[in-house]
Design a protein around this motif. Structure first.
Motif, mmCIF file in Angstrom:
data_model
loop_
_atom_site.group_PDB
_atom_site.id
_atom_site.type_symbol
_atom_site.label_atom_id
_atom_site.label_comp_id
_atom_site.label_asym_id
_atom_site.label_seq_id
_atom_site.Cartn_x
_atom_site.Cartn_y
_atom_site.Cartn_z
ATOM 1 N N PHE A 14 0.793 -0.745 -0.009
ATOM 2 C CA PHE A 14 0.387 -0.229 -0.177
ATOM 3 C C PHE A 14 1.032 1.386 0.125
ATOM 4 O O PHE A 14 2.004 1.006 0.712
ATOM 5 C CB PHE A 14 -0.968 0.087 1.233
ATOM 6 N N ALA A 20 3.246 -4.625 3.185
ATOM 7 C CA ALA A 20 1.269 -5.015 3.522
ATOM 8 C C ALA A 20 1.684 -7.122 3.715
ATOM 9 O O ALA A 20 1.973 -7.482 4.472
ATOM 10 C CB ALA A 20 0.466 -5.798 3.423
ATOM 11 N N PRO A 39 0.696 -12.009 14.130
ATOM 12 C CA PRO A 39 0.126 -10.484 14.679
ATOM 13 C C PRO A 39 -0.776 -9.984 14.404
ATOM 14 O O PRO A 39 -1.072 -10.203 12.762
ATOM 15 C CB PRO A 39 1.063 -10.306 15.696
ATOM 16 N N SER A 40 -1.898 -8.824 14.666
ATOM 17 C CA SER A 40 -2.450 -7.745 13.989
ATOM 18 C C SER A 40 -1.632 -7.140 13.584
ATOM 19 O O SER A 40 -0.566 -6.581 13.508
ATOM 20 C CB SER A 40 -2.625 -6.939 14.800
ATOM 21 N N GLY A 41 -1.571 -7.301 11.912
ATOM 22 C CA GLY A 41 -1.421 -6.500 11.611
ATOM 23 C C GLY A 41 -0.128 -7.044 10.018
ATOM 24 O O GLY A 41 0.629 -6.473 9.753
ATOM 25 N N CYS A 42 -0.181 -7.916 10.653
ATOM 26 C CA CYS A 42 1.301 -8.951 9.974
ATOM 27 C C CYS A 42 1.001 -9.019 8.509
ATOM 28 O O CYS A 42 1.468 -10.461 7.389
ATOM 29 C CB CYS A 42 2.073 -10.267 10.492
ATOM 30 N N GLY A 43 -0.491 -9.404 8.299
ATOM 31 C CA GLY A 43 -0.548 -9.432 6.133
ATOM 32 C C GLY A 43 -1.345 -10.875 6.610
ATOM 33 O O GLY A 43 -2.416 -10.769 4.925
ATOM 34 N N LYS A 44 -2.998 -11.263 7.267
ATOM 35 C CA LYS A 44 -3.104 -12.326 7.143
ATOM 36 C C LYS A 44 -4.482 -12.011 5.939
ATOM 37 O O LYS A 44 -4.420 -12.583 5.170
ATOM 38 C CB LYS A 44 -3.991 -13.184 8.735
ATOM 39 N N THR A 45 -5.122 -11.010 6.727
ATOM 40 C CA THR A 45 -5.915 -10.720 6.064
ATOM 41 C C THR A 45 -5.970 -10.285 4.317
ATOM 42 O O THR A 45 -6.565 -10.616 3.132
ATOM 43 C CB THR A 45 -7.211 -9.378 6.274
ATOM 44 N N THR A 46 -5.053 -9.245 4.043
ATOM 45 C CA THR A 46 -4.738 -9.093 2.703
ATOM 46 C C THR A 46 -4.077 -10.248 1.706
ATOM 47 O O THR A 46 -4.562 -10.292 1.054
ATOM 48 C CB THR A 46 -3.229 -8.119 3.079
HETATM 49 N N1 LIG Z 1 -6.810 -0.223 2.270
HETATM 50 C C1 LIG Z 1 -4.518 -0.638 3.571
HETATM 51 N N2 LIG Z 1 -4.644 0.248 2.505
HETATM 52 C C2 LIG Z 1 -3.556 0.713 3.367
HETATM 53 N N3 LIG Z 1 -2.429 0.016 4.256
HETATM 54 C C3 LIG Z 1 -3.315 -0.749 4.513
HETATM 55 C C4 LIG Z 1 -4.826 -1.550 3.826
HETATM 56 N N4 LIG Z 1 -4.554 -2.527 4.044
HETATM 57 C C5 LIG Z 1 -4.368 -2.815 5.299
HETATM 58 N N5 LIG Z 1 -3.232 -2.474 5.659
HETATM 59 C C6 LIG Z 1 -1.905 -2.077 6.366
HETATM 60 O O1 LIG Z 1 -1.813 -3.481 5.655
HETATM 61 C C7 LIG Z 1 -1.435 -4.145 6.540
HETATM 62 C C8 LIG Z 1 -1.310 -5.615 7.598
HETATM 63 O O2 LIG Z 1 -2.427 -5.710 7.343
HETATM 64 P P1 LIG Z 1 -3.927 -7.275 7.456
HETATM 65 O O3 LIG Z 1 -3.914 -8.015 6.065
HETATM 66 O O4 LIG Z 1 -5.011 -6.479 7.202
HETATM 67 O O5 LIG Z 1 -3.324 -6.878 8.925
HETATM 68 P P2 LIG Z 1 -3.838 -8.685 9.236
HETATM 69 O O6 LIG Z 1 -5.171 -9.423 8.811
HETATM 70 O O7 LIG Z 1 -2.937 -10.061 9.923
HETATM 71 O O8 LIG Z 1 -4.900 -7.988 10.658
HETATM 72 C C9 LIG Z 1 -1.030 -3.376 8.064
HETATM 73 O O9 LIG Z 1 -0.166 -2.592 8.385
HETATM 74 C C10 LIG Z 1 -2.740 -1.921 7.726
HETATM 75 O O10 LIG Z 1 -2.385 -1.068 8.517
#
Ligand SMILES: Nc1ncnc2c1ncn2[C@@H]1O[C@H](COP(=O)(O)OP(=O)(O)O)[C@@H](O)[C@H]1O
Ligand SMILES: [Mg+2]
Length: 310
Positions: A14, A20, A39-46
């Motif tokens: 991003f 991410a 952990p939270s923010g490590c890129g799982k959902t992405t």
């Molecule tokens: N749409 C977006 N724009 C900018 N940064 C993003 C966006 N979506 C996620 N991020 C960033 O990407 C990183 C990984 O996010 P995410 O995949 O949601 O982590 P997780 O699911 O492991 O908690 C985080 O630092 C988050 O802030």
């Protein structure tokens, strides 16, 4: 049907932040469960959202079977992928049956086929069709809503299922029950499942393989037993926690480490499918260092020690 999911050097950056997801390569074999943990923010959902293209990668590609997702029409792609998220996202003004029927309806199935499928899925996820079909989401418990979410994701029989912290909002007891149900459903449907969690216990319980992520990178990708036996580094060890050995013993079965040697005549028996933790407790309770395994063979306390180091 299930399909292999192949991440090939996948990156998502991003603007203005470190990636991410950073050059992720890993394969999820068809019909297996991958638990993505970190952990939270490590890129799982992405990572998950790049599979169904809710997010487009900045580099690399993801291949379903033989088809790169970047080259599939999004509509076709989404049809092949069930998606379950934490707060379910059931439509409150639709009955349970209507919620489950959304995709089959879009696909133009006839009424009889839809009704039969709804009842089949409700039974599969452990909800009696007669008493649940016509209820509304608000009248269901969290665990029941989550089951309906799973039924809905499976409605059109997609080969791949993505689950993003699906059980995160459930209390610990309901959570374990729903985890067990997912495993029993999986034994019947054999999908390729990618499930995201920040809970290592859940990852170990559900995953055929576990992928540990940290700051967008893949730290370790291995079976639960290998992760428990040989955490790659201090970060993985910390995610597992200090009861690593107990977790390992609860993950392994008697059958996986027992010997074929006959047991002494008078020792207590244990099932082949019992966990080593249960067997160990049995040894402590009875003061015996060897148990007979039902159906033949034996388990010695030294087998437990060998199992813990692999
Ligand atoms: N749409 C977006 N724009 C900018 N940064 C993003 C966006 N979506 C996620 N991020 C960033 O990407 C990183 C990984 O996010 P995410 O995949 O949601 O982590 P997780 O699911 O492991 O908690 C985080 O630092 C988050 O802030
Ligand atoms: Mg997330």
């Amino acid at each position: 049907m299930a399909l292999r999911v192949d991440f090939r050097d996948v990156t998502k950056a991003f603007p203005g932040t470190p990636p991410a997801v950073d050059r992720l390569s890993l394969t999820v074999e068809a019909g297996t469960i991958l638990a993505l943990v970190g952990p939270s923010g490590c890129g799982k959902t992405t990572t998950l959202k790049m599979v169904n293209r809710l997010i487009e990668p900045s580099g690399g590609d993801i291949v379903l079977g033989d088809a790169p997702v970047s080259q599939m029409p999004v509509k076709d792609l989404r049809r092949m992928i069930g998606y379950v998220i934490q707060y379910v996202g059931l439509f409150p003004h639709m009955s349970v049956a209507e919620n489950i029927a959304i995709v089959p309806r879009l696909l133009g199935w006839n009424r009889a086929r839809i009704d039969a499928r709804v009842d089949e899925l409700l039974t599969l996820v452990g909800l009696a069709p007669e008493t649940h079909r016509d209820r509304y989401p608000r009248s269901l418990s969290g665990g029941q809503q989550q089951r309906v979410g799973v039924a809905r994701a499976l409605a059109a029989d997609p080969p791949v299922l993505l689950m993003d912290e699906p059980f995160g909002a459930l209390d610990p007891i309901t959570r374990v029950r729903v985890q067990d149900e997912l495993l029993s459903i999986q034994r019947k449907v054999r999908k390729t499942i990618l499930i995201v969690t920040h809970d290592m216990d859940e990852a170990i319980r559900l995953g055929d393989k576990v992928a540990v992520m940290r700051a967008g990178r893949l730290v370790q990708h291995a079976s639960p037993v290998d992760i428990l036996r040989h955490p790659r580094d201090a970060f993985v060890a910390e995610l597992i926690g200090h009861d690593r050995l107990v977790k390992l013993l609860s993950t392994l079965s008697v059958g996986s480490v027992m010997s074929a040697d006959a047991a002494p005549a008078d020792v207590p028996a244990v099932a082949r499918t019992a966990s080593l933790e249960a067997a160990f407790l049995r040894m402590l309770d009875t003061g015996r260092d060897v148990l007979a395994v039902e159906g033949g063979g034996s388990l010695h306390i030294r087998d437990l020690l060998c199992a813990s180091t692999g």
